[in-house]
Design a protein around this motif. Structure first.
Motif, PDB file in Angstrom:
ATOM      1  N   ALA A  33     -29.314  -4.233 -49.073  1.00 32.86           N
ATOM      2  CA  ALA A  33     -29.972  -2.770 -49.182  1.00 32.86           C
ATOM      3  C   ALA A  33     -28.933  -1.673 -49.361  1.00 32.86           C
ATOM      4  O   ALA A  33     -29.119  -0.633 -50.024  1.00 32.86           O
ATOM      5  CB  ALA A  33     -30.933  -2.583 -47.909  1.00 32.86           C
ATOM      6  N   ARG A  34     -27.974  -1.699 -48.629  1.00 36.22           N
ATOM      7  CA  ARG A  34     -26.844  -0.997 -48.774  1.00 36.22           C
ATOM      8  C   ARG A  34     -26.085  -1.180 -50.115  1.00 36.22           C
ATOM      9  O   ARG A  34     -25.824  -0.069 -50.701  1.00 36.22           O
ATOM     10  CB  ARG A  34     -25.610  -1.048 -47.841  1.00 36.22           C
ATOM     11  CG  ARG A  34     -25.958  -0.792 -46.243  1.00 36.22           C
ATOM     12  CD  ARG A  34     -25.168  -0.811 -45.522  1.00 36.22           C
ATOM     13  NE  ARG A  34     -23.816  -0.048 -45.589  1.00 36.22           N
ATOM     14  CZ  ARG A  34     -22.620  -0.681 -44.916  1.00 36.22           C
ATOM     15  NH1 ARG A  34     -22.733  -1.435 -44.101  1.00 36.22           N
ATOM     16  NH2 ARG A  34     -21.627   0.212 -45.108  1.00 36.22           N
ATOM     17  N   ARG A  36     -27.998  -1.814 -53.137  1.00 32.66           N
ATOM     18  CA  ARG A  36     -29.046  -1.180 -53.894  1.00 32.66           C
ATOM     19  C   ARG A  36     -28.895   0.424 -53.530  1.00 32.66           C
ATOM     20  O   ARG A  36     -28.966   1.147 -54.482  1.00 32.66           O
ATOM     21  CB  ARG A  36     -30.253  -1.409 -53.337  1.00 32.66           C
ATOM     22  CG  ARG A  36     -30.621  -2.901 -53.933  1.00 32.66           C
ATOM     23  CD  ARG A  36     -31.999  -3.289 -53.637  1.00 32.66           C
ATOM     24  NE  ARG A  36     -32.172  -4.857 -53.402  1.00 32.66           N
ATOM     25  CZ  ARG A  36     -32.134  -5.246 -52.018  1.00 32.66           C
ATOM     26  NH1 ARG A  36     -32.210  -4.459 -51.369  1.00 32.66           N
ATOM     27  NH2 ARG A  36     -32.057  -6.442 -52.105  1.00 32.66           N
ATOM     28  N   GLU A  37     -28.701   0.802 -52.359  1.00 34.87           N
ATOM     29  CA  GLU A  37     -28.516   2.596 -52.121  1.00 34.87           C
ATOM     30  C   GLU A  37     -27.447   2.920 -52.945  1.00 34.87           C
ATOM     31  O   GLU A  37     -27.475   3.992 -53.573  1.00 34.87           O
ATOM     32  CB  GLU A  37     -28.247   2.722 -50.596  1.00 34.87           C
ATOM     33  CG  GLU A  37     -29.531   2.579 -49.868  1.00 34.87           C
ATOM     34  CD  GLU A  37     -29.471   2.585 -48.390  1.00 34.87           C
ATOM     35  OE1 GLU A  37     -28.158   3.149 -48.126  1.00 34.87           O
ATOM     36  OE2 GLU A  37     -30.234   2.166 -47.439  1.00 34.87           O
ATOM     37  N   GLY A  38     -26.181   2.258 -52.851  1.00 37.42           N
ATOM     38  CA  GLY A  38     -25.056   2.820 -53.547  1.00 37.42           C
ATOM     39  C   GLY A  38     -25.520   2.864 -55.234  1.00 37.42           C
ATOM     40  O   GLY A  38     -24.669   3.446 -55.731  1.00 37.42           O
ATOM     41  N   SER A  40     -28.091   3.552 -56.528  1.00 39.81           N
ATOM     42  CA  SER A  40     -29.168   4.686 -56.688  1.00 39.81           C
ATOM     43  C   SER A  40     -28.786   5.910 -56.453  1.00 39.81           C
ATOM     44  O   SER A  40     -29.653   6.799 -56.535  1.00 39.81           O
ATOM     45  CB  SER A  40     -30.518   4.116 -56.296  1.00 39.81           C
ATOM     46  OG  SER A  40     -30.258   4.044 -54.884  1.00 39.81           O
ATOM     47  N   LEU A  41     -27.457   5.934 -56.084  1.00 45.06           N
ATOM     48  CA  LEU A  41     -26.806   7.352 -55.727  1.00 45.06           C
ATOM     49  C   LEU A  41     -27.081   8.400 -56.674  1.00 45.06           C
ATOM     50  O   LEU A  41     -26.622   8.017 -57.939  1.00 45.06           O
ATOM     51  CB  LEU A  41     -25.617   7.224 -55.123  1.00 45.06           C
ATOM     52  CG  LEU A  41     -25.508   6.630 -53.652  1.00 45.06           C
ATOM     53  CD1 LEU A  41     -24.160   6.551 -53.446  1.00 45.06           C
ATOM     54  CD2 LEU A  41     -26.263   7.502 -52.572  1.00 45.06           C
ATOM     55  N   SER A  46     -22.913   4.369 -62.343  1.00 45.95           N
ATOM     56  CA  SER A  46     -22.886   2.985 -61.909  1.00 45.95           C
ATOM     57  C   SER A  46     -21.479   2.282 -62.474  1.00 45.95           C
ATOM     58  O   SER A  46     -21.010   1.323 -61.926  1.00 45.95           O
ATOM     59  CB  SER A  46     -23.763   1.974 -62.529  1.00 45.95           C
ATOM     60  OG  SER A  46     -23.760   2.197 -64.029  1.00 45.95           O
ATOM     61  N   GLN A  55     -19.627  -1.747 -53.436  1.00 46.24           N
ATOM     62  CA  GLN A  55     -20.597  -2.609 -53.778  1.00 46.24           C
ATOM     63  C   GLN A  55     -19.868  -4.038 -53.676  1.00 46.24           C
ATOM     64  O   GLN A  55     -20.484  -4.922 -53.066  1.00 46.24           O
ATOM     65  CB  GLN A  55     -21.462  -2.575 -55.056  1.00 46.24           C
ATOM     66  CG  GLN A  55     -22.143  -1.250 -54.836  1.00 46.24           C
ATOM     67  CD  GLN A  55     -22.921  -0.935 -56.157  1.00 46.24           C
ATOM     68  OE1 GLN A  55     -22.104  -1.251 -57.190  1.00 46.24           O
ATOM     69  NE2 GLN A  55     -24.171  -0.681 -56.305  1.00 46.24           N
TER      70      GLN A  55
END
Length: 76
Positions: A33-34, A36-38, A40-41, A46, A55
């Motif tokens: 989840a972390r 994915r959060e990174g 989508s910041l 990317s 990541q």
């Protein structure tokens, strides 16, 4: 002729190690989840090296959790 065959890890002293699949799943899910959060910041491309390095570190940690769980299961 029916000599018992020792199971892996039976020769080790102490309590037998255990693995809680739900705990392993929770730990890996939290790390992913972390990741994915990174990804989508807002404002972080990317291809930003710091985001990619973070990541990669999180994925490495998730991998280690899985490897440790498999190693423990091998000893059971």
């Amino acid at each position: 002729m029916s000599t018992p065959i020792p199971r892996p890890g039976e020769h080790l002293p102490g309590a037998r190690p255990t693995v809680d699949p739900a705990h392993v799943r929770e730990e890996v899910d939290a790390l992913l989840a972390r990741v994915r959060e990174g990804a989508s910041l807002p404002g972080a491309a990317s291809t930003d090296q710091s985001v990619l390095l973070e990541q990669a570190d999180l994925l490495e940690r998730a991998h280690e959790v899985l490897v440790q769980a498999l190693s423990t299961v091998d000893k059971i």
